[in-house]
Motif scaffolding. Structure first.
Motif, PDB file in Angstrom:
ATOM      1  N   VAL A  66       0.848  -1.192   0.000  1.00 33.06           N
ATOM      2  CA  VAL A  66       0.000   0.000   0.000  1.00 33.06           C
ATOM      3  C   VAL A  66       0.884   1.242   0.000  1.00 33.06           C
ATOM      4  CG1 VAL A  66      -1.922  -1.148   1.175  1.00 33.06           C
ATOM      5  CG2 VAL A  66      -0.176   0.028   2.526  1.00 33.06           C
ATOM      6  N   ALA A  67       0.276   2.346  -0.452  1.00 34.70           N
ATOM      7  CA  ALA A  67       1.008   3.616  -0.488  1.00 34.70           C
ATOM      8  C   ALA A  67       0.055   4.751  -0.170  1.00 34.70           C
ATOM      9  CB  ALA A  67       1.633   3.830  -1.860  1.00 34.70           C
ATOM     10  N   GLY A  68       0.568   5.737   0.532  1.00 36.71           N
ATOM     11  CA  GLY A  68      -0.190   6.935   0.846  1.00 36.71           C
ATOM     12  C   GLY A  68       0.765   8.111   0.926  1.00 36.71           C
ATOM     13  N   LYS A  69       0.221   9.311   0.904  1.00 38.35           N
ATOM     14  CA  LYS A  69       1.070  10.505   0.964  1.00 38.35           C
ATOM     15  C   LYS A  69       0.734  11.336   2.188  1.00 38.35           C
ATOM     16  CE  LYS A  69       2.055  11.273  -3.907  1.00 38.35           C
ATOM     17  NZ  LYS A  69       1.902  12.202  -5.025  1.00 38.35           N
ATOM     18  N   ARG A  70       1.766  11.995   2.700  1.00 39.45           N
ATOM     19  CA  ARG A  70       1.611  12.959   3.782  1.00 39.45           C
ATOM     20  C   ARG A  70       2.668  14.028   3.556  1.00 39.45           C
ATOM     21  NH1 ARG A  70      -2.276  14.013   7.235  1.00 39.45           N
ATOM     22  NH2 ARG A  70      -1.635  14.183   9.364  1.00 39.45           N
ATOM     23  N   GLY A  71       2.226  15.252   3.343  1.00 42.42           N
ATOM     24  CA  GLY A  71       3.162  16.346   3.126  1.00 42.42           C
ATOM     25  C   GLY A  71       4.082  16.120   1.937  1.00 42.42           C
ATOM     26  N   GLY A  72       3.582  15.514   0.874  1.00 41.12           N
ATOM     27  CA  GLY A  72       4.381  15.265  -0.319  1.00 41.12           C
ATOM     28  C   GLY A  72       5.246  14.027  -0.236  1.00 41.12           C
ATOM     29  N   GLU A  73       5.332  13.423   0.935  1.00 39.52           N
ATOM     30  CA  GLU A  73       6.148  12.220   1.130  1.00 39.52           C
ATOM     31  C   GLU A  73       5.276  10.983   0.901  1.00 39.52           C
ATOM     32  OE1 GLU A  73       8.157   9.732   4.836  1.00 39.52           O
ATOM     33  OE2 GLU A  73       7.039  11.558   5.240  1.00 39.52           O
ATOM     34  N   VAL A  74       5.769  10.064   0.062  1.00 36.86           N
ATOM     35  CA  VAL A  74       5.060   8.802  -0.170  1.00 36.86           C
ATOM     36  C   VAL A  74       5.494   7.823   0.917  1.00 36.86           C
ATOM     37  CG1 VAL A  74       4.707   6.857  -1.730  1.00 36.86           C
ATOM     38  CG2 VAL A  74       4.934   9.166  -2.656  1.00 36.86           C
ATOM     39  N   ARG A  75       4.503   7.252   1.570  1.00 36.81           N
ATOM     40  CA  ARG A  75       4.765   6.249   2.611  1.00 36.81           C
ATOM     41  C   ARG A  75       4.203   4.919   2.136  1.00 36.81           C
ATOM     42  NH1 ARG A  75       3.130   9.847   7.955  1.00 36.81           N
ATOM     43  NH2 ARG A  75       4.534  11.566   7.453  1.00 36.81           N
ATOM     44  N   ARG A  76       5.084   3.924   2.099  1.00 41.74           N
ATOM     45  CA  ARG A  76       4.681   2.598   1.653  1.00 41.74           C
ATOM     46  C   ARG A  76       4.777   1.613   2.812  1.00 41.74           C
ATOM     47  NH1 ARG A  76       7.687   4.730  -2.382  1.00 41.74           N
ATOM     48  NH2 ARG A  76       6.608   5.002  -4.374  1.00 41.74           N
ATOM     49  N   ALA A  77       3.999   0.551   2.703  1.00 43.22           N
ATOM     50  CA  ALA A  77       4.052  -0.520   3.695  1.00 43.22           C
ATOM     51  C   ALA A  77       3.578  -1.805   3.052  1.00 43.22           C
ATOM     52  CB  ALA A  77       3.173  -0.183   4.897  1.00 43.22           C
ATOM     53  N   ALA A  78       3.953  -2.900   3.664  1.00 40.83           N
ATOM     54  CA  ALA A  78       3.417  -4.206   3.293  1.00 40.83           C
ATOM     55  C   ALA A  78       2.416  -4.591   4.365  1.00 40.83           C
ATOM     56  CB  ALA A  78       4.529  -5.240   3.229  1.00 40.83           C
ATOM     57  N   HIS A  96      -2.303   4.108  10.764  1.00 37.25           N
ATOM     58  CA  HIS A  96      -0.983   3.660  11.203  1.00 37.25           C
ATOM     59  C   HIS A  96       0.128   4.355  10.415  1.00 37.25           C
ATOM     60  CE1 HIS A  96       1.531   0.791  13.380  1.00 37.25           C
ATOM     61  NE2 HIS A  96       2.290   0.788  12.298  1.00 37.25           N
ATOM     62  N   LEU A  97      -0.088   4.562   9.120  1.00 42.02           N
ATOM     63  CA  LEU A  97       0.910   5.241   8.291  1.00 42.02           C
ATOM     64  C   LEU A  97       0.791   6.762   8.372  1.00 42.02           C
ATOM     65  CD1 LEU A  97       1.016   3.031   5.078  1.00 42.02           C
ATOM     66  CD2 LEU A  97       2.613   3.072   6.991  1.00 42.02           C
ATOM     67  N   ASP A  98      -0.265   7.234   9.035  1.00 45.82           N
ATOM     68  CA  ASP A  98      -0.515   8.669   9.188  1.00 45.82           C
ATOM     69  C   ASP A  98      -0.568   9.374   7.828  1.00 45.82           C
ATOM     70  OD1 ASP A  98      -1.027  11.065  10.536  1.00 45.82           O
ATOM     71  OD2 ASP A  98       1.117  11.544  10.706  1.00 45.82           O
ATOM     72  N   VAL A  99      -1.452   8.846   6.966  1.00 49.03           N
ATOM     73  CA  VAL A  99      -1.673   9.447   5.653  1.00 49.03           C
ATOM     74  C   VAL A  99      -3.157   9.757   5.497  1.00 49.03           C
ATOM     75  CG1 VAL A  99       0.314   8.350   4.546  1.00 49.03           C
ATOM     76  CG2 VAL A  99      -1.883   7.172   4.533  1.00 49.03           C
ATOM     77  N   LEU A 133       3.262  -4.666   8.253  1.00 46.10           N
ATOM     78  CA  LEU A 133       2.174  -4.762   9.220  1.00 46.10           C
ATOM     79  C   LEU A 133       1.585  -6.168   9.149  1.00 46.10           C
ATOM     80  CD1 LEU A 133       0.518  -1.295   8.526  1.00 46.10           C
ATOM     81  CD2 LEU A 133       2.374  -1.866  10.114  1.00 46.10           C
ATOM     82  N   VAL A 134       1.769  -6.924  10.203  1.00 48.96           N
ATOM     83  CA  VAL A 134       1.338  -8.318  10.261  1.00 48.96           C
ATOM     84  C   VAL A 134       0.097  -8.394  11.140  1.00 48.96           C
ATOM     85  CG1 VAL A 134       2.007 -10.681  10.871  1.00 48.96           C
ATOM     86  CG2 VAL A 134       3.747  -9.066  10.045  1.00 48.96           C
ATOM     87  N   ASP A 135      -0.999  -8.860  10.565  1.00 53.73           N
ATOM     88  CA  ASP A 135      -2.222  -8.989  11.345  1.00 53.73           C
ATOM     89  C   ASP A 135      -2.021 -10.002  12.467  1.00 53.73           C
ATOM     90  OD1 ASP A 135      -5.092  -8.558  11.851  1.00 53.73           O
ATOM     91  OD2 ASP A 135      -5.252 -10.657  11.249  1.00 53.73           O
ATOM     92  N   GLU A 136      -2.630  -9.716  13.620  1.00 52.82           N
ATOM     93  CA  GLU A 136      -2.491 -10.616  14.758  1.00 52.82           C
ATOM     94  C   GLU A 136      -3.061 -12.007  14.459  1.00 52.82           C
ATOM     95  OE1 GLU A 136      -4.350  -8.223  17.754  1.00 52.82           O
ATOM     96  OE2 GLU A 136      -6.373  -8.759  17.113  1.00 52.82           O
ATOM     97  N   GLY A 137      -4.006 -12.106  13.527  1.00 50.40           N
ATOM     98  CA  GLY A 137      -4.541 -13.397  13.121  1.00 50.40           C
ATOM     99  C   GLY A 137      -3.501 -14.246  12.415  1.00 50.40           C
ATOM    100  N   VAL A 138      -2.604 -13.610  11.669  1.00 48.46           N
ATOM    101  CA  VAL A 138      -1.513 -14.334  11.007  1.00 48.46           C
ATOM    102  C   VAL A 138      -0.600 -14.939  12.068  1.00 48.46           C
ATOM    103  CG1 VAL A 138       0.531 -14.104   9.529  1.00 48.46           C
ATOM    104  CG2 VAL A 138      -1.593 -12.921   8.918  1.00 48.46           C
ATOM    105  N   VAL A 139      -0.246 -14.140  13.062  1.00 47.84           N
ATOM    106  CA  VAL A 139       0.643 -14.616  14.122  1.00 47.84           C
ATOM    107  C   VAL A 139      -0.008 -15.776  14.873  1.00 47.84           C
ATOM    108  CG1 VAL A 139       1.867 -13.965  16.232  1.00 47.84           C
ATOM    109  CG2 VAL A 139       1.751 -12.364  14.312  1.00 47.84           C
ATOM    110  N   ALA A 140      -1.301 -15.663  15.140  1.00 49.17           N
ATOM    111  CA  ALA A 140      -2.020 -16.714  15.870  1.00 49.17           C
ATOM    112  C   ALA A 140      -2.146 -18.004  15.053  1.00 49.17           C
ATOM    113  CB  ALA A 140      -3.402 -16.221  16.270  1.00 49.17           C
ATOM    114  N   ALA A 141      -2.009 -17.918  13.742  1.00 50.43           N
ATOM    115  CA  ALA A 141      -2.187 -19.088  12.878  1.00 50.43           C
ATOM    116  C   ALA A 141      -1.053 -20.105  12.995  1.00 50.43           C
ATOM    117  CB  ALA A 141      -2.344 -18.653  11.416  1.00 50.43           C
ATOM    118  N   GLY A 142       0.064 -19.712  13.570  1.00 46.73           N
ATOM    119  CA  GLY A 142       1.194 -20.643  13.687  1.00 46.73           C
ATOM    120  C   GLY A 142       2.023 -20.646  12.426  1.00 46.73           C
TER     121      GLY A 142
END
Length: 177
Positions: A66-78, A96-99, A133-142
């Protein structure tokens, strides 16, 4: 009953760099127990993969960029969420990304920036400045099945190892069912 392994034969990923995108192979030290299995690349999409290989969708995790912008800055995350869930991209992830606005990264951009194939993008080997960003359900899945960076294989990995990636954060991302 389906298992994460399904009908595939899994082998240590570090012995099969040919089944991994280059950035994934380079980052395997971060996930030492990862296993890999070759698959038909036409079956890489999660639903087709789970059905064809009898792999439990509750132990299959999808990674989106995913990607979003804040103040002209592109913020990406998985964002990593179970195949049985949907991530709250416009709520939790955006905040969470504050965009102000967030969207899925365009396919060509995601492929270029990750060095991975579309449909095989995985949190292992992503650019070092991207939050994972790892969903807590993924972690719980083992143990979970994730992409390998290419469409012709999958990784089987302990979800705790994903949560332990250098830029990973465990977050409640899944929308209520």
């Amino acid at each position: 009953m389906a298992t994460p392994e399904g009908t595939l034969t899994w082998e240590p990923a570090d012995r099969h760099p040919d089944l991994l995108a280059a950035p994934v192979a380079a980052a395997l030290a971060q996930v030492p127990g990862a296993q890999v299995a070759p698959i038909d690349p036409t079956l890489a999409d999660t639903a087709a993969f789970c059905e064809a290989y009898d792999s439990d969708p509750a132990h299959s995790a999808n990674c989106v960029v995913v990607a979003g912008k804040r103040g002209g800055e592109v913020r990406r995350a998985a964002v990593l969420v179970l195949a049985t869930d949907r991530a709250d991209i416009n709520g939790v992830v955006r905040r969470h990304l504050d965009v102000r606005k967030i969207s899925f990264a365009p396919m060509d951009e995601a492929v270029e920036l990750t060095g991975m194939e579309y449909g095989g993008i995985t949190p292992v080997g992503l650019p070092a400045d991207w939050p994972v960003l790892v969903d807590e359900g993924v972690v719980a899945a083992g143990r979970v099945v994730i992409g390998s960076g290419i469409r012709a294989s999958k990784l089987l990995i302990a979800a705790a190892d994903l949560a332990g990636l250098p830029t990973a954060e465990t977050v409640a991302l899944a929308l209520p069912r």
